[in-house]
Write an enzyme that holds these catalytic residues in place. Sequence first.
Site, PDB file in Angstrom:
ATOM      1  N   ASP A   1       0.849  -1.208  -0.004  1.00 38.90           N
ATOM      2  CA  ASP A   1      -0.023   0.119  -0.065  1.00 38.90           C
ATOM      3  C   ASP A   1       0.746   1.344  -0.022  1.00 38.90           C
ATOM      4  O   ASP A   1       2.049   1.067   0.126  1.00 38.90           O
ATOM      5  CB  ASP A   1      -0.836  -0.100   1.063  1.00 38.90           C
ATOM      6  CG  ASP A   1      -1.871   1.198   1.474  1.00 38.90           C
ATOM      7  OD1 ASP A   1      -2.185   1.683   0.311  1.00 38.90           O
ATOM      8  OD2 ASP A   1      -2.270   1.638   2.565  1.00 38.90           O
ATOM      9  N   SER A   2       0.175   2.582  -0.311  1.00 41.87           N
ATOM     10  CA  SER A   2       0.949   3.749  -0.185  1.00 41.87           C
ATOM     11  C   SER A   2       1.259   4.161   1.572  1.00 41.87           C
ATOM     12  O   SER A   2       2.288   4.704   1.510  1.00 41.87           O
ATOM     13  CB  SER A   2       0.321   4.806  -0.679  1.00 41.87           C
ATOM     14  OG  SER A   2      -0.971   4.763   0.048  1.00 41.87           O
TER      15      SER A   2
ATOM     16  N   CYS B   1     -10.635   3.509  -0.380  1.00 44.00           N
ATOM     17  CA  CYS B   1      -9.360   3.639  -0.032  1.00 44.00           C
ATOM     18  C   CYS B   1      -9.098   2.741   1.374  1.00 44.00           C
ATOM     19  O   CYS B   1     -10.154   3.099   2.330  1.00 44.00           O
ATOM     20  CB  CYS B   1      -9.198   5.178   0.468  1.00 44.00           C
ATOM     21  SG  CYS B   1      -7.308   5.529   1.054  1.00 44.00           S
TER      22      CYS B   1
ATOM     23  N   GLU C   1      -2.791   8.881   8.509  1.00 42.40           N
ATOM     24  CA  GLU C   1      -1.519   8.759   8.431  1.00 42.40           C
ATOM     25  C   GLU C   1      -0.605   9.570   9.949  1.00 42.40           C
ATOM     26  O   GLU C   1      -0.080   9.350  10.274  1.00 42.40           O
ATOM     27  CB  GLU C   1      -0.471   9.286   7.375  1.00 42.40           C
ATOM     28  CG  GLU C   1      -1.024   8.116   6.108  1.00 42.40           C
ATOM     29  CD  GLU C   1      -0.150   6.889   6.396  1.00 42.40           C
ATOM     30  OE1 GLU C   1       0.871   6.875   7.049  1.00 42.40           O
ATOM     31  OE2 GLU C   1      -0.578   5.701   5.872  1.00 42.40           O
TER      32      GLU C   1
ATOM     33  N   CYS D   1      -4.236  -1.177  -2.050  1.00 41.08           N
ATOM     34  CA  CYS D   1      -4.230   0.320  -2.418  1.00 41.08           C
ATOM     35  C   CYS D   1      -5.390   0.405  -3.409  1.00 41.08           C
ATOM     36  O   CYS D   1      -5.264  -0.069  -4.482  1.00 41.08           O
ATOM     37  CB  CYS D   1      -3.187   0.731  -2.462  1.00 41.08           C
ATOM     38  SG  CYS D   1      -2.920   2.591  -3.002  1.00 41.08           S
TER      39      CYS D   1
ATOM     40  N   HIS E   1      -7.583   3.413   3.991  1.00 42.22           N
ATOM     41  CA  HIS E   1      -7.292   4.267   5.070  1.00 42.22           C
ATOM     42  C   HIS E   1      -8.505   4.551   5.641  1.00 42.22           C
ATOM     43  O   HIS E   1      -8.628   4.885   6.910  1.00 42.22           O
ATOM     44  CB  HIS E   1      -6.551   5.670   4.573  1.00 42.22           C
ATOM     45  CG  HIS E   1      -5.016   5.325   4.495  1.00 42.22           C
ATOM     46  ND1 HIS E   1      -4.356   4.830   3.287  1.00 42.22           N
ATOM     47  CD2 HIS E   1      -3.905   5.799   5.198  1.00 42.22           C
ATOM     48  CE1 HIS E   1      -3.240   4.985   3.568  1.00 42.22           C
ATOM     49  NE2 HIS E   1      -2.522   5.528   4.501  1.00 42.22           N
TER      50      HIS E   1
END
Length: 298
Positions: free
Chosen positions: A43-44, A218, A186, A106, A220
């Site tokens: 993932d990023s 996403c 993040e 992702c 996240h």
Amino acid sequence: IYMFYFLRLNEVKFNYYCTHPALERCLFAIMVLMNNFPIGIFDSGIGGLTVVKEIIKTLPKESLIYLGDTARVPYGTRNKETITKFALELVRYLLKQKIKVLVVACNTMSAVSLSEIKKIVGEIPVIDVIFPTVSSTLVETHTNVLGVIGTSATVNSRAYDLHLKKKNKAIKILSKACPLFVPLVEEGFVNNKATKLIAREYLSVFKNTNIDCLILGCTHYSLLKNLFAEILGHKVLLIDSAKPTVEELKKVLEQKGLVSNKKPTRHFYVTDIHPKMEEMVNLIFDNNFPGKLEKINL
């Protein structure tokens, strides 16, 4: 080994190639070894760990290697060329670890770089997060009106729209890019007042609509599910990509005969570590993170 890997992944009859008992024993040993190769997940940033958590829950015997590009997160505001360049660097690193399956945890990379990723992995199966999530969502909707939120790159790619319409032309889709959510997560601003204000602004486009499902486009965004539910109410089902993605992974492992049968190993690599990161990882795993973060250079 790689010839046999090719045969297994393409479902060629194993016994056809085993005309000699010694050869059969040798290939069987290779098969067992291959089954215990790790699954590569990337993932990023740390959002893909929500997929890892589901893998551990559903497939507890599978060895894992996770790679999060935390030094360059977020990806969603970048152009296709840059996202693809970064994605291929992550994939090449994981390929060197002798993985048996690749999970693109992702949405942004799944949306804009999947075809390029598949070109360099050879015969290794690739699981993205978009296709399984689309299939799961279409089973859940009753109004045929869906909401999609994601990074700018994911929403602008129209990947969800295209996959949904391909399966059901009657589906109506309302999409909203939410570029601030990834950096907020993040940085650990999950329960922050600013995050709540931003979420209300982003999700206001879904008020007075008939959406009954909202795709969290996403990984996240899973960490903001409680906030989204508070804003949208109980009538809107929040579709998280982790569970359908892992269901697809399980199916592929079983179909390809790649299910592990030994005690797993788990490695969690990131390209940068900052003070808030461990706090967020512990939040994802309910303070039971099954490993430690290791910083690596690509």
